[in-house]
Design a protein around this motif. Structure first.
Motif, PDB file in Angstrom:
ATOM      1  N   SER A 114      20.846  -8.362   8.283  1.00  0.00           N
ATOM      2  CA  SER A 114      19.632  -8.577   6.526  1.00  0.00           C
ATOM      3  C   SER A 114      19.889  -7.173   5.701  1.00  0.00           C
ATOM      4  CB  SER A 114      18.292  -8.719   7.223  1.00  0.00           C
ATOM      5  OG  SER A 114      18.220  -7.338   7.454  1.00  0.00           O
ATOM      6  N   HIS A 115      20.070  -5.968   6.222  1.00  0.00           N
ATOM      7  CA  HIS A 115      20.611  -4.993   5.630  1.00  0.00           C
ATOM      8  C   HIS A 115      21.404  -3.858   5.572  1.00  0.00           C
ATOM      9  CE1 HIS A 115      16.105  -5.553   5.804  1.00  0.00           C
ATOM     10  NE2 HIS A 115      15.648  -4.928   4.411  1.00  0.00           N
ATOM     11  N   ILE A 116      22.024  -2.985   4.575  1.00  0.00           N
ATOM     12  CA  ILE A 116      23.236  -2.530   5.105  1.00  0.00           C
ATOM     13  C   ILE A 116      22.767  -0.824   5.281  1.00  0.00           C
ATOM     14  CG2 ILE A 116      25.546  -1.779   4.099  1.00  0.00           C
ATOM     15  CD1 ILE A 116      25.308  -4.487   4.952  1.00  0.00           C
ATOM     16  N   ILE A 117      23.445  -0.518   5.994  1.00  0.00           N
ATOM     17  CA  ILE A 117      22.592   1.469   6.483  1.00  0.00           C
ATOM     18  C   ILE A 117      23.595   2.083   6.244  1.00  0.00           C
ATOM     19  CG2 ILE A 117      21.606   3.045   7.892  1.00  0.00           C
ATOM     20  CD1 ILE A 117      20.309   0.956   9.311  1.00  0.00           C
ATOM     21  N   ALA A 118      23.778   2.662   4.901  1.00  0.00           N
ATOM     22  CA  ALA A 118      25.009   3.201   4.330  1.00  0.00           C
ATOM     23  C   ALA A 118      24.782   4.663   5.510  1.00  0.00           C
ATOM     24  CB  ALA A 118      24.702   4.444   3.288  1.00  0.00           C
ATOM     25  N   PRO A 119      26.138   5.518   5.708  1.00  0.00           N
ATOM     26  CA  PRO A 119      26.277   6.086   6.719  1.00  0.00           C
ATOM     27  C   PRO A 119      26.016   6.932   6.359  1.00  0.00           C
ATOM     28  CG  PRO A 119      28.498   5.785   5.632  1.00  0.00           C
ATOM     29  CD  PRO A 119      27.467   4.479   5.207  1.00  0.00           C
ATOM     30  N   ASN A 120      25.710   8.231   6.415  1.00  0.00           N
ATOM     31  CA  ASN A 120      25.407  10.215   6.236  1.00  0.00           C
ATOM     32  C   ASN A 120      25.855  10.691   7.165  1.00  0.00           C
ATOM     33  OD1 ASN A 120      24.729  12.244   4.981  1.00  0.00           O
ATOM     34  ND2 ASN A 120      22.909  10.755   3.462  1.00  0.00           N
ATOM     35  N   ILE A 121      26.050  12.023   7.203  1.00  0.00           N
ATOM     36  CA  ILE A 121      25.784  13.091   7.873  1.00  0.00           C
ATOM     37  C   ILE A 121      24.419  13.990   8.553  1.00  0.00           C
ATOM     38  CG2 ILE A 121      28.109  14.176   7.098  1.00  0.00           C
ATOM     39  CD1 ILE A 121      27.305  16.424   5.924  1.00  0.00           C
ATOM     40  N   PHE A 122      24.287  14.164   9.485  1.00  0.00           N
ATOM     41  CA  PHE A 122      23.344  15.569   9.591  1.00  0.00           C
ATOM     42  C   PHE A 122      23.155  16.376   9.202  1.00  0.00           C
ATOM     43  CE2 PHE A 122      21.507  18.088  13.571  1.00  0.00           C
ATOM     44  CZ  PHE A 122      20.091  17.510  13.415  1.00  0.00           C
ATOM     45  N   ILE A 123      22.278  17.043   8.702  1.00  0.00           N
ATOM     46  CA  ILE A 123      21.816  18.185   7.968  1.00  0.00           C
ATOM     47  C   ILE A 123      20.992  18.814   9.272  1.00  0.00           C
ATOM     48  CG2 ILE A 123      20.462  19.299   6.466  1.00  0.00           C
ATOM     49  CD1 ILE A 123      20.595  16.229   4.807  1.00  0.00           C
ATOM     50  N   SER A 124      21.405  19.910   9.951  1.00  0.00           N
ATOM     51  CA  SER A 124      21.336  20.851  10.900  1.00  0.00           C
ATOM     52  C   SER A 124      19.921  21.597  10.730  1.00  0.00           C
ATOM     53  CB  SER A 124      22.675  20.835  11.656  1.00  0.00           C
ATOM     54  OG  SER A 124      23.437  21.792  11.164  1.00  0.00           O
ATOM     55  N   ASN A 125      20.831  22.472   9.466  1.00  0.00           N
ATOM     56  CA  ASN A 125      19.645  23.846   9.073  1.00  0.00           C
ATOM     57  C   ASN A 125      18.733  24.110   8.454  1.00  0.00           C
ATOM     58  OD1 ASN A 125      21.253  25.388  11.684  1.00  0.00           O
ATOM     59  ND2 ASN A 125      23.357  25.439  10.414  1.00  0.00           N
ATOM     60  N   SER A 126      19.353  23.944   6.844  1.00  0.00           N
ATOM     61  CA  SER A 126      17.856  23.386   5.775  1.00  0.00           C
ATOM     62  C   SER A 126      18.994  22.804   5.156  1.00  0.00           C
ATOM     63  CB  SER A 126      18.686  24.657   5.366  1.00  0.00           C
ATOM     64  OG  SER A 126      18.510  25.670   4.039  1.00  0.00           O
ATOM     65  N   PHE A 127      17.962  22.359   3.868  1.00  0.00           N
ATOM     66  CA  PHE A 127      18.126  22.015   2.653  1.00  0.00           C
ATOM     67  C   PHE A 127      19.202  22.776   2.040  1.00  0.00           C
ATOM     68  CE2 PHE A 127      15.054  19.163   3.971  1.00  0.00           C
ATOM     69  CZ  PHE A 127      15.381  17.648   4.068  1.00  0.00           C
ATOM     70  N   ASP A 128      19.452  24.171   1.518  1.00  0.00           N
ATOM     71  CA  ASP A 128      20.161  24.950   0.425  1.00  0.00           C
ATOM     72  C   ASP A 128      21.932  24.926   1.768  1.00  0.00           C
ATOM     73  OD1 ASP A 128      17.545  24.900  -0.707  1.00  0.00           O
ATOM     74  OD2 ASP A 128      17.060  26.522  -0.056  1.00  0.00           O
ATOM     75  N   SER A 129      21.780  23.800   2.134  1.00  0.00           N
ATOM     76  CA  SER A 129      23.214  24.014   3.315  1.00  0.00           C
ATOM     77  C   SER A 129      23.879  22.881   2.412  1.00  0.00           C
ATOM     78  CB  SER A 129      23.346  23.943   4.445  1.00  0.00           C
ATOM     79  OG  SER A 129      22.769  22.294   4.783  1.00  0.00           O
ATOM     80  N   ILE A 130      25.384  23.336   2.799  1.00  0.00           N
ATOM     81  CA  ILE A 130      26.731  22.841   2.104  1.00  0.00           C
ATOM     82  C   ILE A 130      26.139  21.613   2.850  1.00  0.00           C
ATOM     83  CG2 ILE A 130      28.031  23.787   4.161  1.00  0.00           C
ATOM     84  CD1 ILE A 130      29.399  22.721   0.688  1.00  0.00           C
ATOM     85  N   GLU A 131      26.148  21.440   4.184  1.00  0.00           N
ATOM     86  CA  GLU A 131      25.487  19.893   4.846  1.00  0.00           C
ATOM     87  C   GLU A 131      24.170  18.897   3.627  1.00  0.00           C
ATOM     88  OE1 GLU A 131      23.949  21.222   8.400  1.00  0.00           O
ATOM     89  OE2 GLU A 131      25.976  21.274   9.392  1.00  0.00           O
ATOM     90  N   SER A 132      23.940  19.612   2.931  1.00  0.00           N
ATOM     91  CA  SER A 132      22.595  19.803   2.161  1.00  0.00           C
ATOM     92  C   SER A 132      23.716  18.227   1.368  1.00  0.00           C
ATOM     93  CB  SER A 132      21.363  19.979   1.950  1.00  0.00           C
ATOM     94  OG  SER A 132      20.435  19.160   1.364  1.00  0.00           O
ATOM     95  N   VAL A 133      24.609  19.155   0.956  1.00  0.00           N
ATOM     96  CA  VAL A 133      25.248  19.335  -0.828  1.00  0.00           C
ATOM     97  C   VAL A 133      26.284  17.893  -0.215  1.00  0.00           C
ATOM     98  CG1 VAL A 133      26.710  19.946  -2.143  1.00  0.00           C
ATOM     99  CG2 VAL A 133      25.186  21.026  -1.496  1.00  0.00           C
ATOM    100  N   ILE A 134      26.675  17.632   1.274  1.00  0.00           N
ATOM    101  CA  ILE A 134      27.670  16.530   1.365  1.00  0.00           C
ATOM    102  C   ILE A 134      26.470  15.638   1.779  1.00  0.00           C
ATOM    103  CG2 ILE A 134      29.412  15.762   3.340  1.00  0.00           C
ATOM    104  CD1 ILE A 134      29.376  18.724   4.262  1.00  0.00           C
ATOM    105  N   SER A 135      25.746  15.470   2.243  1.00  0.00           N
ATOM    106  CA  SER A 135      24.860  14.845   2.207  1.00  0.00           C
ATOM    107  C   SER A 135      24.018  13.566   1.138  1.00  0.00           C
ATOM    108  CB  SER A 135      23.156  14.986   3.656  1.00  0.00           C
ATOM    109  OG  SER A 135      22.720  13.711   3.598  1.00  0.00           O
TER     110      SER A 135
END
Length: 171
Positions: A114-135
């Motif tokens: 009924s809905h589509i869920i977009a994929p993403n990555i896991f932000i493990s350490n901080s919202f100021d990290s490269i993971e957050s930018v990628i997310s």
């Protein structure tokens, strides 16, 4: 407010009882706990038996970054067409990210969800990290890519965050 059950290992009858008693608004299936073949059948059964129930699929794409961890349990993820062990450095390539998003969305669009869920990555350490930018890049690109399919179901975004990323450093 809506309440969805997260399907997991050893489902039993909790989901069907919750839906039939109008306690649950729907169910979210995860790639790790159900094979692609069984997923289609389960979604079709829910759609037929409980037509107003929400039917969602969590691709658990974020697991693709952790496949080299020694104790990781992949379950059925390796059977999905979008499963692909990844390195974080690959996710700094915009074209590569777009292709990964496209693969996950394309698979979900083929399902009776009924809905589509977009994929993403896991932000493990901080919202100021490269993971957050990628997310954030995943979230921005997902809508653009989803629109290209012409599908009209609502698109939801995954935001997978560890508790460590939520804790503020008071020092």
């Amino acid at each position: 407010m809506k309440l969805y059950a997260q399907h997991g290992y050893g489902e039993g009858d909790k989901i069907s009882l919750g839906l039939s008693n109008n306690v649950l608004s729907g169910v979210i299936y995860g790639g790790k706990d159900v094979s692609p073949v069984n997923l289609r059948g389960k979604l079709a059964d829910i759609a037929e038996t409980y037509p107003s129930a929400g039917r969602l699929f969590d691709s658990q794409f974020y697991v693709n970054l952790y496949t080299s961890e020694p104790n990781i349990k992949l379950g059925n993820l390796e059977d999905y067409p979008y499963y692909n062990p990844l390195r974080r450095s690959q996710l700094e390539d915009s074209a590569f990210v777009s292709e990964q998003i496209r693969r996950v969305l394309e698979f979900q669009i083929s399902l009776p969800v009924s809905h589509i869920i977009a994929p993403n990555i896991f932000i493990s350490n901080s919202f100021d990290s490269i993971e957050s930018v990628i997310s954030k890049n995943f979230i921005r690109k997902s809508m653009e890519i989803y629109k290209s399919f012409g599908d009209t179901r609502p698109l939801l975004s995954t935001l997978a965050v560890s508790k460590d990323a939520l804790i503020l450093d008071a020092s």
